[in-house]
Write a protein that holds these residues in place. Structure first.
Motif, PDB file in Angstrom:
ATOM      1  N   ARG A 128      52.417   7.419   9.373  1.00  0.00           N
ATOM      2  CA  ARG A 128      52.036   8.355  10.613  1.00  0.00           C
ATOM      3  C   ARG A 128      50.667   8.553  10.502  1.00  0.00           C
ATOM      4  NH1 ARG A 128      53.661   9.326  15.688  1.00  0.00           N
ATOM      5  NH2 ARG A 128      53.528  11.502  15.999  1.00  0.00           N
ATOM      6  N   ASP A 137      53.508   4.983  28.674  1.00  0.00           N
ATOM      7  CA  ASP A 137      54.809   4.732  27.625  1.00  0.00           C
ATOM      8  C   ASP A 137      54.316   3.284  27.034  1.00  0.00           C
ATOM      9  OD1 ASP A 137      57.609   3.748  28.624  1.00  0.00           O
ATOM     10  OD2 ASP A 137      56.449   4.010  30.506  1.00  0.00           O
ATOM     11  N   ASP A 138      53.678   4.548  24.565  1.00  0.00           N
ATOM     12  CA  ASP A 138      54.097   3.215  24.486  1.00  0.00           C
ATOM     13  C   ASP A 138      54.139   2.959  23.077  1.00  0.00           C
ATOM     14  OD1 ASP A 138      54.749   2.833  26.963  1.00  0.00           O
ATOM     15  OD2 ASP A 138      53.501   4.484  27.147  1.00  0.00           O
ATOM     16  N   THR A 139      55.011   2.416  22.353  1.00  0.00           N
ATOM     17  CA  THR A 139      55.228   2.367  21.086  1.00  0.00           C
ATOM     18  C   THR A 139      55.962   1.033  21.175  1.00  0.00           C
ATOM     19  OG1 THR A 139      55.378   4.693  20.884  1.00  0.00           O
ATOM     20  CG2 THR A 139      56.572   3.856  19.497  1.00  0.00           C
ATOM     21  N   THR A 199      53.448   2.866  16.524  1.00  0.00           N
ATOM     22  CA  THR A 199      52.819   3.575  17.774  1.00  0.00           C
ATOM     23  C   THR A 199      51.221   3.724  17.961  1.00  0.00           C
ATOM     24  OG1 THR A 199      53.284   5.309  19.666  1.00  0.00           O
ATOM     25  CG2 THR A 199      53.244   5.939  17.219  1.00  0.00           C
ATOM     26  N   ASN A 204      50.606   5.717  20.371  1.00  0.00           N
ATOM     27  CA  ASN A 204      51.205   6.787  21.417  1.00  0.00           C
ATOM     28  C   ASN A 204      51.387   6.533  22.845  1.00  0.00           C
ATOM     29  OD1 ASN A 204      52.227   9.307  22.100  1.00  0.00           O
ATOM     30  ND2 ASN A 204      50.346  10.417  22.415  1.00  0.00           N
ATOM     31  N   GLU A 232      47.558  10.071  19.221  1.00  0.00           N
ATOM     32  CA  GLU A 232      48.412  10.876  18.548  1.00  0.00           C
ATOM     33  C   GLU A 232      48.370  12.270  18.365  1.00  0.00           C
ATOM     34  OE1 GLU A 232      51.651   9.032  18.487  1.00  0.00           O
ATOM     35  OE2 GLU A 232      50.400   7.518  17.490  1.00  0.00           O
ATOM     36  N   ASP A 252      50.855  14.410  20.051  1.00  0.00           N
ATOM     37  CA  ASP A 252      51.894  14.596  19.665  1.00  0.00           C
ATOM     38  C   ASP A 252      52.271  16.140  19.012  1.00  0.00           C
ATOM     39  OD1 ASP A 252      53.345  12.602  20.609  1.00  0.00           O
ATOM     40  OD2 ASP A 252      53.151  11.411  18.891  1.00  0.00           O
ATOM     41  N   PHE A 272      54.979  13.897  26.970  1.00  0.00           N
ATOM     42  CA  PHE A 272      56.452  13.703  27.143  1.00  0.00           C
ATOM     43  C   PHE A 272      57.057  14.919  27.649  1.00  0.00           C
ATOM     44  CE2 PHE A 272      54.809  10.539  24.418  1.00  0.00           C
ATOM     45  CZ  PHE A 272      54.930   9.355  24.913  1.00  0.00           C
ATOM     46  N   SER A 330      56.798  13.428  15.440  1.00  0.00           N
ATOM     47  CA  SER A 330      57.096  12.273  16.140  1.00  0.00           C
ATOM     48  C   SER A 330      58.457  12.341  16.605  1.00  0.00           C
ATOM     49  CB  SER A 330      56.970  11.112  15.008  1.00  0.00           C
ATOM     50  OG  SER A 330      57.276   9.899  15.743  1.00  0.00           O
ATOM     51  N   SER A 331      58.856  11.607  17.613  1.00  0.00           N
ATOM     52  CA  SER A 331      60.376  11.262  17.783  1.00  0.00           C
ATOM     53  C   SER A 331      60.929  10.022  17.138  1.00  0.00           C
ATOM     54  CB  SER A 331      60.398  11.326  19.365  1.00  0.00           C
ATOM     55  OG  SER A 331      59.956  12.649  19.991  1.00  0.00           O
ATOM     56  N   MET A 332      59.908   8.909  16.705  1.00  0.00           N
ATOM     57  CA  MET A 332      60.421   7.850  16.305  1.00  0.00           C
ATOM     58  C   MET A 332      61.445   7.981  15.406  1.00  0.00           C
ATOM     59  SD  MET A 332      56.641   5.913  16.441  1.00  0.00           S
ATOM     60  CE  MET A 332      56.013   6.685  15.283  1.00  0.00           C
ATOM     61  N   PRO A 349      60.836   2.622  21.414  1.00  0.00           N
ATOM     62  CA  PRO A 349      59.876   3.377  21.963  1.00  0.00           C
ATOM     63  C   PRO A 349      60.458   4.241  23.072  1.00  0.00           C
ATOM     64  CG  PRO A 349      59.701   1.247  22.859  1.00  0.00           C
ATOM     65  CD  PRO A 349      60.842   1.015  21.925  1.00  0.00           C
ATOM     66  N   GLY A 350      59.782   5.286  23.492  1.00  0.00           N
ATOM     67  CA  GLY A 350      60.072   5.921  24.579  1.00  0.00           C
ATOM     68  C   GLY A 350      59.856   7.445  24.640  1.00  0.00           C
ATOM     69  N   GLY A 351      58.888   7.728  23.594  1.00  0.00           N
ATOM     70  CA  GLY A 351      58.396   9.104  23.571  1.00  0.00           C
ATOM     71  C   GLY A 351      59.502   9.910  23.128  1.00  0.00           C
ATOM     72  N   ILE A 367      62.998   8.558  22.613  1.00  0.00           N
ATOM     73  CA  ILE A 367      63.652   7.772  21.729  1.00  0.00           C
ATOM     74  C   ILE A 367      64.839   8.247  21.034  1.00  0.00           C
ATOM     75  CG2 ILE A 367      62.885   7.135  19.232  1.00  0.00           C
ATOM     76  CD1 ILE A 367      60.050   7.193  20.300  1.00  0.00           C
TER      77      ILE A 367
HETATM   78  O1  DON Z   1      55.533   9.472  17.752  1.00  0.00           O
HETATM   79  C1  DON Z   1      56.031   9.813  19.126  1.00  0.00           C
HETATM   80  O2  DON Z   1      57.125  10.148  19.140  1.00  0.00           O
HETATM   81  C2  DON Z   1      55.276   9.223  20.004  1.00  0.00           C
HETATM   82  N1  DON Z   1      54.088   9.090  19.953  1.00  0.00           N
HETATM   83  C3  DON Z   1      55.738   8.035  20.469  1.00  0.00           C
HETATM   84  C4  DON Z   1      55.333   7.285  22.031  1.00  0.00           C
HETATM   85  C5  DON Z   1      56.117   6.277  22.469  1.00  0.00           C
HETATM   86  O3  DON Z   1      57.423   5.991  22.254  1.00  0.00           O
HETATM   87  C6  DON Z   1      55.605   6.032  23.930  1.00  0.00           C
HETATM   88  N2  DON Z   1      56.668   5.139  24.521  1.00  0.00           N
HETATM   89  N3  DON Z   1      57.087   4.855  25.414  1.00  0.00           N
END
Ligand code: DON
Length: 590
Positions: A127, A398-400, A418, A420, A439, A442, A453, A471-473, A490-492, A495
């Motif tokens: 990270r 959106d983007d990971t 990501t 971000n 990032e 976040d 998000f 993070s949400s990953m 992915p998906g912020g 996720i």
């Molecule tokens: O780490 C995280 O939770 C965010 N930076 C993820 C961003 C993300 O998934 C964007 N995608 N759609």
């Protein structure tokens, strides 16, 4: 609406030996010893839970990623004698070339590894980390308002990248091939180029005004200042050189050598605050994954500084006694949403970088704590988020990329990476060929004020020097004696709930193509509504949920880009699925 089935009485259980150590980081240097201890602990846990270590092997390899060239690069490295960990390096590095919308060496991620020979499992935390000059209020203007442009665009939005360190770490400790061999497909593709595909084209279009602010990024991705047509071949020769040099000279060239200098000078010249000390101070951290048990299956997932694993464990603990598969679909969705609401409330208050904030992992993932939360769920009425005890005074605001790998021996990698937002901070240091992350967004830039998000946070996730943003990953493995699932997306903020829905679908006996294409719904505590993809609910289900008091907002937007693998240990079948929401993904079994 039928009677809600009462939860089965669940047997008491305490978390396994990992619980006490969750959140403890084994810093580089302590790796070997910590690894032995972990492998031994895993043996105890598995024996205790009755789940046998996999003596069997799948005999086939599966890779599911967001881009066909990355999936192919992974197979190329496997064919050259590499294992799943080498393949993960090849997939990550290729995505860093062809999918800079979503991840790259200017960003970071979490790689969750499972080694077949001894069952050793670890989350490699690559990270990003805040530079030392970062301050809690760095994005606030004179009126105390968050300056959203500074928080997401340009060099001030970038934290120190972790991906290069993580890939080198994986090669050194877990791979079979030299780093350069695993990076070779990505170097070649950066030089030869890749054709513009639909998702890339769309996201470049959305990011165009921001990309245009930075000459190096414009030159790398645009043609005549505009988005190139579909099929146009993009080459990134500068990135090829960076990757090649990392392979030949090791990660030191990126963190302490002349690439570090080039990055720091480029960032500072454009108004950023990175220093050579920040680059040199970057360390990969090996962390214990979060583990829980769900209806006889073992869940292995991301630990802090991701909030994902804790939240998923918490939601599964709340839901475990309910016979979800047999329930009326609207009642099922109601319970799932209420679990989501409660887990995201706790995310808001208690989750952050565990090296900076005492995240109460053991409490949050405890079945006793979940039982208390479950008791507060009304069977037929939505709980208003305002009614949950929380921190007073917050406002609503959106983007990971993800890939999943299983090799023929049974090694597994589930990784979410990501930069971000789409193309990160859109800023590229001249001569490097890769965008940097944003990032820093976040973190919680101000108490209770939503980020990109809509997520809010307080002290646990406030900005501090050298801290990692929450993070949400949620790269995840779900494992039973009969089958093993590997998934993530992915998906912020979404996720975590997408992975939850994927796990529940796995439990209901469906295959990866089904998990990844499933229409999704989501609740994150604040704002207090359920957002749903069209098709997630029938008209009757929508009416039932609304009658319970859920504000369900259906939209044509689609979320996520999930890539999963399933190994059916009973039949020996291996299958994989790539999210149909993107045209570039590829899942193959060979
Ligand atoms: O780490 C995280 O939770 C965010 N930076 C993820 C961003 C993300 O998934 C964007 N995608 N759609």
């Amino acid at each position: 609406m039928g009677e809600i089935p009462s939860p089965d009485r669940r047997r008491d259980r305490v978390n396994g030996p990992f619980a006490a150590r969750m959140g403890l980081a084994a810093r580089r240097g302590g790796v070997a010893l910590a690894g032995v201890a972990r492998a031994a602990a895993l043996g105890v846990l598995l024996l205790a839970s009755g789940i046998a270590l996999a003596a069997d092997r799948p005999g086939k390899a599966a890779i599911a990623s967001a881009h066909y060239l990355a999936t192919e690069a992974g197979h190329e490295v496997l064919a050259a004698g590499g294992n799943a960990f080498d393949a993960a390096i090849a997939v990550s590095a290729t995505l860093a070339v062809v999918e800079q919308t979503s991840s790259g060496i200017g960003g970071g991620g979490f790689w969750l590894l499972h080694r077949a020979e001894d069952g050793f499992e670890v989350m490699v935390d690559g990270r990003e980390q805040a530079p030392a000059a970062a301050t809690r209020d760095m994005y606030l203007d004179a009126d105390g308002k968050v300056n959203r442009d500074l928080a997401v665009n340009g060099p001030l939005a970038a934290a120190i990248p972790g991906e290069v360190a993580a890939l080198a770490h994986i090669a050194e400790h877990y791979g079979r091939l030299p780093l350069a061999a695993s990076l070779a497909p990505a170097v070649r593709i950066a030089r030869e180029g890749f054709p513009v595909y639909t998702k890339f084209h769309e996201m470049l279009g959305w990011s165009l005004p921001h990309i245009k602010r930075w000459p190096a990024a414009s030159e790398a991705f645009l043609v005549g200042g505009e988005v190139p047509p579909m099929g146009h071949v993009i080459t990134l020769p500068d990135l090829a050189v960076v990757l090649e040099r990392v392979g030949a000279e090791g990660p030191g060239v990126f963190y302490e050598g002349d690439i570090a200098r080039q990055l720091v000078e480029g960032v500072r010249a454009a108004g950023g605050i990175w220093t050579m000390e920040d680059m040199a101070a970057y360390e990969v951290v090996e962390r214990e994954p979060i583990r829980t048990e769900y209806n006889g299956y073992e869940l292995v997932t991301a630990s802090p500084p991701s909030s994902g694993g804790v939240a998923i464990a918490q939601m599964l603990n709340i839901l475990e006694p309910f016979p979800l598969a047999e329930m009326d679909r609207a009642q099922r969705a109601h319970l799932v949403v209420e679990a989501m609401r409660r887990a995201y409330r706790d995310r808001t208050l208690y989750l952050g970088d565990p090296d900076f904030y005492p995240v109460p992992v053991e409490r949050l993932t405890s079945p006793y704590y979940a039982a208390g939360l479950r008791a507060g769920i009304h069977p037929e009425k939505a709980t208003s988020s305002d009614m949950l005890p929380g921190n007073d005074g917050f406002r609503e605001g959106d983007d990971t990329t993800h890939f999943s790998i299983l090799d023929a021996e049974g090694n597994m990698v589930t990784a979410t990476l990501t930069v971000n937002l789409a193309f990160g901070n859109r800023f590229m240091v001249p001569g490097t060929g890769f965008v940097l992350n944003n990032e820093m967004d976040d973190f919680s830039a101000k108490e209770g004020v939503p980020n990109a998000f809509g997520l809010i946070g307080f002290d646990a996730n406030a900005i501090e020097p050298r801290k990692r943003p929450l993070s949400s990953m949620s790269p995840t493995i779900i494992r039973g004696e009969d089958k093993v699932g590997i998934l993530g997306t992915p998906g912020g903020s979404r996720i975590i709930t997408m992975v939850l829905l994927g796990i529940l679908d796995f439990m209901e006996g469906n295959d990866p193509e089904h998990w990844v294409s499933l229409p999704r719904f989501h609740h994150q505590y604040v704002p207090d509504h359920v957002s749903a993809e069209r098709g997630a609910f029938t008209e009757d289900e929508l009416a039932a949920l609304r009658a319970m008091g859920h504000d369900v907002q259906v939209s044509d937007r689609q979320w996520g880009n999930m890539h999963g693998v399933l190994w059916n240990r009973e039949s020996g079948a291996v299958s994989a699925g790539s999210d149909p929401r993107s045209d570039a993904g590829l899942a193959t079994v060979r």
